[in-house]
Design a protein around this motif. Sequence first.
Motif, PDB file in Angstrom:
ATOM      1  N   VAL A 146      25.013  24.851   3.864  1.00  0.00           N
ATOM      2  CA  VAL A 146      24.804  26.202   3.357  1.00  0.00           C
ATOM      3  C   VAL A 146      23.332  26.387   2.971  1.00  0.00           C
ATOM      4  CG1 VAL A 146      25.358  27.790   1.465  1.00  0.00           C
ATOM      5  CG2 VAL A 146      27.183  26.552   2.623  1.00  0.00           C
ATOM      6  N   ALA A 147      22.743  25.406   2.317  1.00  0.00           N
ATOM      7  CA  ALA A 147      21.333  25.489   1.936  1.00  0.00           C
ATOM      8  C   ALA A 147      20.439  25.571   3.172  1.00  0.00           C
ATOM      9  CB  ALA A 147      20.947  24.284   1.076  1.00  0.00           C
ATOM     10  N   CYS A 148      20.748  24.776   4.203  1.00  0.00           N
ATOM     11  CA  CYS A 148      19.962  24.824   5.451  1.00  0.00           C
ATOM     12  C   CYS A 148      20.069  26.194   6.113  1.00  0.00           C
ATOM     13  CB  CYS A 148      20.454  23.747   6.420  1.00  0.00           C
ATOM     14  SG  CYS A 148      20.020  22.070   5.937  1.00  0.00           S
ATOM     15  N   VAL A 149      21.278  26.778   6.126  1.00  0.00           N
ATOM     16  CA  VAL A 149      21.467  28.101   6.729  1.00  0.00           C
ATOM     17  C   VAL A 149      20.704  29.154   5.943  1.00  0.00           C
ATOM     18  CG1 VAL A 149      23.197  29.897   7.164  1.00  0.00           C
ATOM     19  CG2 VAL A 149      23.645  27.542   7.851  1.00  0.00           C
ATOM     20  N   LEU A 150      20.769  29.103   4.615  1.00  0.00           N
ATOM     21  CA  LEU A 150      20.066  30.087   3.790  1.00  0.00           C
ATOM     22  C   LEU A 150      18.549  30.005   3.988  1.00  0.00           C
ATOM     23  CD1 LEU A 150      22.093  29.934   0.451  1.00  0.00           C
ATOM     24  CD2 LEU A 150      22.052  31.787   2.134  1.00  0.00           C
ATOM     25  N   VAL A 151      18.006  28.804   4.013  1.00  0.00           N
ATOM     26  CA  VAL A 151      16.558  28.649   4.186  1.00  0.00           C
ATOM     27  C   VAL A 151      16.126  29.076   5.585  1.00  0.00           C
ATOM     28  CG1 VAL A 151      14.685  26.953   4.306  1.00  0.00           C
ATOM     29  CG2 VAL A 151      16.280  26.923   2.394  1.00  0.00           C
ATOM     30  N   SER A 152      16.891  28.719   6.613  1.00  0.00           N
ATOM     31  CA  SER A 152      16.510  29.125   7.968  1.00  0.00           C
ATOM     32  C   SER A 152      16.633  30.644   8.132  1.00  0.00           C
ATOM     33  CB  SER A 152      17.344  28.398   9.025  1.00  0.00           C
ATOM     34  OG  SER A 152      18.657  28.900   9.051  1.00  0.00           O
ATOM     35  N   ALA A 153      17.634  31.270   7.499  1.00  0.00           N
ATOM     36  CA  ALA A 153      17.752  32.734   7.549  1.00  0.00           C
ATOM     37  C   ALA A 153      16.564  33.383   6.830  1.00  0.00           C
ATOM     38  CB  ALA A 153      19.066  33.183   6.938  1.00  0.00           C
ATOM     39  N   ALA A 154      16.164  32.814   5.694  1.00  0.00           N
ATOM     40  CA  ALA A 154      15.009  33.354   4.967  1.00  0.00           C
ATOM     41  C   ALA A 154      13.730  33.212   5.786  1.00  0.00           C
ATOM     42  CB  ALA A 154      14.862  32.650   3.626  1.00  0.00           C
ATOM     43  N   MET A 155      13.556  32.075   6.464  1.00  0.00           N
ATOM     44  CA  MET A 155      12.362  31.877   7.294  1.00  0.00           C
ATOM     45  C   MET A 155      12.360  32.829   8.493  1.00  0.00           C
ATOM     46  SD  MET A 155      12.130  27.738   7.143  1.00  0.00           S
ATOM     47  CE  MET A 155      10.571  27.501   7.939  1.00  0.00           C
ATOM     48  N   THR A 156      13.541  33.061   9.072  1.00  0.00           N
ATOM     49  CA  THR A 156      13.651  33.985  10.194  1.00  0.00           C
ATOM     50  C   THR A 156      13.324  35.402   9.749  1.00  0.00           C
ATOM     51  OG1 THR A 156      15.350  32.590  11.192  1.00  0.00           O
ATOM     52  CG2 THR A 156      15.209  34.858  11.990  1.00  0.00           C
TER      53      THR A 156
END
Length: 184
Positions: free
Chosen positions: A68-78
């Motif tokens: 979940v943390a990886c998905v949130l950070v990658s969504a924020a970077m995108t």
Amino acid sequence: MPYRAPTIPEVPSTAIDRLLQSRFSEPADNVLKAIVAHFVCAGFQSTSMTYYALRRGSPTESYRLWVVACVLVSAAMTLASFLVYKVVVASAFIVQALLFYGLLTVALVGIAMAVAAVALYDRNAKEPPTKAALAADDLLGYEEYKGEPVRGARGGSSSGSGGAGPAPKTAETSAGDDNRSKSE
């Protein structure tokens, strides 16, 4: 010139920790490697911070929370990349508009200069000016042409010599003109 090594973040996975330690713990020898190292470490630092924030009350490690943390950070970077792209494109529109209208103004001034040059060009400075040129001179404030070239206008002289216009009429030339017209 060596570039400083980034700070290696604490991550819950030992495999990721070993990978970061082996790849990025040494100073980089060129700027591109240093930028990549700092970017990767910053990404994992953000993911670790998000993971620990999500796991706040739980004493055990959780793979699900890490995902979940990886998905949130990658969504924020995108999202950040998309927003930066839109800002750059919006700024480019402003620059494009300024450039377009600036160059359009230069083109119109060039056309106006060409039209003015064609309209005001004196084809032969030794001949008297035409009525159109006289009208333009009146608009521009020059003296009128009265049978003799105007002093200083279009290379003429006030003496009447030198072929700069018709010679002034004298009594002899006027009488000759009258005799010719009666005989015809």
